[in-house]
Scaffold this active site. Sequence first.
Site, PDB file in Angstrom:
ATOM      1  N   GLU A  55       0.823  -1.214   0.000  1.00 19.30           N
ATOM      2  CA  GLU A  55       0.000   0.000   0.000  1.00 19.30           C
ATOM      3  C   GLU A  55       0.856   1.262   0.000  1.00 19.30           C
ATOM      4  O   GLU A  55       0.588   2.213  -0.738  1.00 19.30           O
ATOM      5  CB  GLU A  55      -0.909   0.040   1.238  1.00 19.30           C
ATOM      6  CG  GLU A  55      -1.869  -1.116   1.352  1.00 19.30           C
ATOM      7  CD  GLU A  55      -1.337  -2.240   2.237  1.00 19.30           C
ATOM      8  OE1 GLU A  55      -0.182  -2.677   2.047  1.00 19.30           O
ATOM      9  OE2 GLU A  55      -2.091  -2.698   3.108  1.00 19.30           O
ATOM     10  N   CYS A  83      -2.801  -2.708   7.565  1.00 23.04           N
ATOM     11  CA  CYS A  83      -2.388  -2.542   8.953  1.00 23.04           C
ATOM     12  C   CYS A  83      -2.604  -1.079   9.362  1.00 23.04           C
ATOM     13  O   CYS A  83      -3.016  -0.245   8.551  1.00 23.04           O
ATOM     14  CB  CYS A  83      -0.911  -2.925   9.113  1.00 23.04           C
ATOM     15  SG  CYS A  83       0.237  -1.772   8.313  1.00 23.04           S
TER      16      CYS A  83
END
Length: 151
Positions: A55, A83
């Site tokens: 990401e 996360c």
Amino acid sequence: MPNTDGFMDAALAEARDAAARGEVPIGAVLVLDGEIVARSGNRTRAGNDVTAHAEIAVIREGSAALGQERLAGADLYVTLEPCTMCAAAISFARIRRLYYGAEDPKGGAVDNGVRFFSQPTCHHTPEVYSGLGETEAASLLTGFFKGKREG
């Protein structure tokens, strides 16, 4: 759910490529106006960089390609629930929509864990769609870690 036009398939391909490099098989693509502007898999081992999650890599690449730090109007497809670090980056980048494959009960921070986007300190919350490509994403991760345990 908005039309996803195979973008999760591209993220899954990035996850497979990451596994082939010995990285945890997580992939992501960043889409703007129906076009992929950035794609990556995890690169933490390759770069000796704990922040080089898929990401973060696509946010960095997309921002560089577009010449801007904010990615309003962009959609992010990732194979695993982000996360806390990645959820924060998604929020700070002002990403419009997040699509993710498999849930991560241990390390996820969207629908599990701290639920970052639900916190009062979160300044921007993307639309979130989960479960897209979930079976293949989970299978890639399970197979990767099984191989590590047996190898």
